[in-house]
Design an enzyme around this catalytic site. Structure first.
Site, PDB file in Angstrom:
ATOM      1  N   CYS A 384      16.511  -6.725  -7.599  1.00 23.54           N
ATOM      2  CA  CYS A 384      16.767  -5.028  -6.765  1.00 23.54           C
ATOM      3  C   CYS A 384      18.338  -4.593  -7.230  1.00 23.54           C
ATOM      4  O   CYS A 384      18.405  -5.453  -6.402  1.00 23.54           O
ATOM      5  CB  CYS A 384      16.288  -5.184  -6.111  1.00 23.54           C
ATOM      6  SG  CYS A 384      15.876  -3.361  -4.608  1.00 23.54           S
ATOM      7  N   ARG A 530      10.254   0.409 -19.069  1.00 26.01           N
ATOM      8  CA  ARG A 530      10.411   1.767 -19.275  1.00 26.01           C
ATOM      9  C   ARG A 530       9.480   2.294 -20.441  1.00 26.01           C
ATOM     10  O   ARG A 530       8.959   3.551 -20.304  1.00 26.01           O
ATOM     11  CB  ARG A 530      11.886   2.414 -19.468  1.00 26.01           C
ATOM     12  CG  ARG A 530      12.801   2.193 -17.919  1.00 26.01           C
ATOM     13  CD  ARG A 530      14.376   2.000 -18.127  1.00 26.01           C
ATOM     14  NE  ARG A 530      14.883   1.264 -19.298  1.00 26.01           N
ATOM     15  CZ  ARG A 530      15.637   1.290 -19.827  1.00 26.01           C
ATOM     16  NH1 ARG A 530      16.387   1.644 -19.150  1.00 26.01           N
ATOM     17  NH2 ARG A 530      15.719  -0.323 -20.322  1.00 26.01           N
TER      18      ARG A 530
END
Ligand SMILES: Cc1cc2nc3c(=O)[nH]c(=O)nc-3n(C[C@H](O)[C@H](O)[C@H](O)COP(=O)(O)O)c2cc1C
Length: 660
Positions: A384, A530
């Protein structure tokens, strides 16, 4: 998935052939395409999607909303700032959150009344008058001039379970409300299950302003933690009374020296706690990640309804969104809800981010102890890039703190009997990649239970810019010592078609069997980020080795399924509708990037290519779905969920959907 071209308003209103407005969308023919590409020398720009010239418009199609000019945009921003009470009471709230229809307390039904009982509270602020509520009830989503007709009679709870706990508040309640008495009906269905949704939520007993449950309220729309964690555990966590097995925790932290708990710390081991017997260790289960499609953890957009869609299209392994350990340890239902699994998710992992070994180990204890919570693997988040997470030593910054990582992995693997995986980036900074050093370190620690390392082929500072570095991923896969047990490596980044998978992954898996003396730990696994968001049918393409020219109406069917799953998951009352719309819009902010195969000059589209901004599709619906304008996304949401309030605004949360 059924392609219902005739019934919905949507199809008949906008799904027309480009040349002949009376014709339906003919792009429904979704026969497999071969892998032929047509090089277009005239526009040889690798960063642009090559679209056939007939799909580039000069005059903006009428179906598209007009883009806002700068003055309008500024006025809207000012308006949003005013509404969010800048610097005053709403500080810290997500100002980009869409403004939803407000529901006053009086519009909410008293739980007791919904159940047909008498309310015992004198000052109950919720409405007790069924007749009045019936008269003032918001109309069904499918009703009215701009209603979402396709939803008619489709209350998902009623359909599935024969009972809708939202009763009068349900926005699809016509099918289960007795319109003369206001009574919420039940019907017998085969294998009737208990109503899954919290009845507090049914009565609207949640704090709408920030989604935080009121004291004493455990389950809410967004935070439905049934089948995740018990109410008792949440209460103990909130009161700091959960009996963690501190002995193990102490052993773990001791290895890290300076982070030992101090005598006054709540976590300092007591006589009693150090004598607590160790959790019973069962045989460790295994997961075979090879030849599977794995949907990467995706904050916000990788929610449960989305993952159900992914399962429909062939995903094998799914993972929940990143959950923050300190929020889990505080007993925050919204965080625990991220660990919720749908029955269709047959191989399901959860991802945890923490900056300290004791946090990781305590969360692992909770995962091990909660009987409702069944996870097949636990993934460590070392990727992250967000400042708020990295500042706490979690996410990508844990890559830089080997001792802490080691203590965390040792603690968690001791407590859990399921496999543990580690998802990391290539390093902090692309000029100083460190994953090829960290992976061999993890290997040398010899911790039993680490079943795979996932590498997102970009550094923390790169975020999503530049291509994923697959050569480096292959290098990492070869970096481990051949004398020790090898940890399998799964690569991740930019897989947007089956050919991307074959080029980036399969060719490297095959090549690595070569004679350079290096072992090959790169697994033949399609890990999608994605790609899955923009093309949810990508698992099918990968498995069937084809570029699927999926039609606009088939894509709309996917969104309809998402809406059904969303109303089931977040609830079918106004608040549930608001949540469903918000997550739908977040998803559309990725989906619109897909350029249909039949419109491409060069197949396949690549992840980093920017489509031209003057495209029209083969039908109005396809054109609308290609739009980069939020106003058009809202229009799509209105087709599916009925009209939004006049002052509704939406801005996508994730910057990662940009092309930069
Ligand atoms: C919207 C969004 C949310 C993400 N959330 C997470 C997350 O919660 N945890 C995580 O490890 N990675 C997260 N990622 C990173 C992805 O899991 C994946 O590693 C990354 O997108 C690279 O793959 P791609 O190029 O195929 O998208 C997120 C990515 C996106 C675009």
């Amino acid at each position: 998935m059924s392609g219902d071209d005739t019934a919905p308003t949507i199809a008949s209103a906008v799904c027309r052939n480009k040349d002949d407005p009376t014709k339906q969308d003919t792009s429904k023919d979704s026969s497999p395409q071969n892998n032929q590409t047509t090089p277009n020398d005239r526009h040889n720009d690798p960063y642009r999607v090559q679209v056939k010239s007939e799909f580039l418009y000069e005059e903006r199609p009428a179906i598209l909303a007009q883009p806002k000019n700068n003055t309008e945009r500024k006025a809207e921003n000012d308006n949003n700032d005013n509404r969010s009470g800048k610097n005053t009471k709403n500080r810290g709230q997500n100002k980009k959150r869409p403004r939803d229809a407000k529901i006053s307390s009086n519009q909410k039904a008293c739980l007791q009344v919904i159940r047909g009982e008498t309310c015992p509270f004198e000052n109950c602020k919720y409405n007790h008058d069924l007749k009045e509520m019936l008269a003032n009830r918001l109309e069904d989503l499918s009703e009215g001039e701009k209603g979402a007709e396709w939803l008619r009679g489709e209350c998902p709870n009623w359909k599935l379970k024969g009972y809708c706990p939202f009763g009068l508040m349900c926005r699809l309640g016509s099918c289960h409300i007795n319109m003369s008495t206001g009574q919420n009906m039940r019907r017998a269905v085969e294998e009737q299950e208990q109503p899954p949704v919290n009845e507090d939520a049914a009565a609207g007993n949640t704090d709408d302003s920030n989604g935080t449950p009121k004291p004493g309220t455990l389950l809410t729309h967004q935070h439905d933690v049934k089948n995740v964690i018990s109410k008792e555990t949440i209460i103990k966590l909130r009161k700091n009374q959960y009996p963690f097995v501190c002995k193990r925790h102490y052993e773990v932290t001791k290895q890290n020296g300076k982070n030992n708990p101090k005598p006054n710390d709540e976590s300092f081991p007591t006589e009693e706690s150090t004598n607590t017997p160790a959790l019973e260790l069962k045989e460790r289960k295994l997961i075979d990640f090879r030849n599977k499609v794995y949907i990467a953890p995706l904050t916000t957009v990788g929610n449960l309804p989305f993952r159900r869609i992914m399962k429909q299209y062939g995903a094998d392994i799914t993972c929940g969104e990143m959950a923050l350990s300190h929020e889990l340890l505080q007993g925050k239902p919204s965080e625990w809800a991220l660990l919720k699994r749908h029955p269709c998710e047959d191989v399901f992992g959860v991802q945890i981010a923490a900056g300290h070994a004791d946090q990781y180990t305590r969360v692992a204890e909770l995962l091990a102890n909660e009987p409702e919570l069944e996870v097949d693997f636990v993934d460590f988040n070392l990727g992250c890039p967000i400042d708020l997470v990295c500042e706490k030593g979690a996410g990508a910054s844990l890559m830089l703190r080997e001792k802490k990582l080691r203590g965390s992995l040792e603690g968690v693997t001791k407590v859990l009997n399921c496999p543990v995986t580690v998802k990391m980036r290539t390093g902090w900074d692309e000029k100083r990649n460190i994953a090829h050093l960290l992976v061999p370190s993890i290997q040398k620690w010899g911790i039993d239970g680490i079943s795979a390392v996932m590498i997102h082929g970009r550094s923390r500072l790169q975020r999503y810019s530049k291509l994923a570095n697959w050569d480096y991923i292959a290098e990492i896969a070869k970096s481990q010592s051949t004398d020790l047990r090898q940890i399998p490596v799964i690569g991740n980044g930019d897989i947007f078609s089956y050919t991307d998978y074959e080029t980036n992954v399969l060719s490297r898996v095959a090549n690595a069997d070569g004679d350079d003396g290096c072992s090959n730990n790169l697994l033949p696994t399609a890990m999608l980020g994605r790609g899955a968001l923009i093309k949810p049918w990508l698992p099918t393409e990968i498995k069937e080795r084809r570029h699927w020219d999926i039609s606009a109406s088939e894509r709309l069917d996917i969104l309809k399924d998402f809406v059904r799953f969303g109303l089931e998951h977040w609830g079918s009352d106004q608040q549930g509708v608001n949540h469903t719309r918000r997550f739908l819009l977040e998803w559309i902010s990725f989906l619109h990037r897909y350029v249909p195969v039949g419109m491409l000059e060069v197949i396949p589209q690549k992840m980093n290519q920017r489509p031209p901004n003057n495209m029209c599709g083969r039908s109005d619906l396809e054109t609308l779905m290609l739009s980069t304008n939020c106003a058009d996304w809202i229009k799509i949401s209105e087709m599916l969920l009925g009209p939004v309030p006049d002052d509704f605004a939406f801005e996508p949360k994730h910057k990662a959907n940009s092309y930069s």
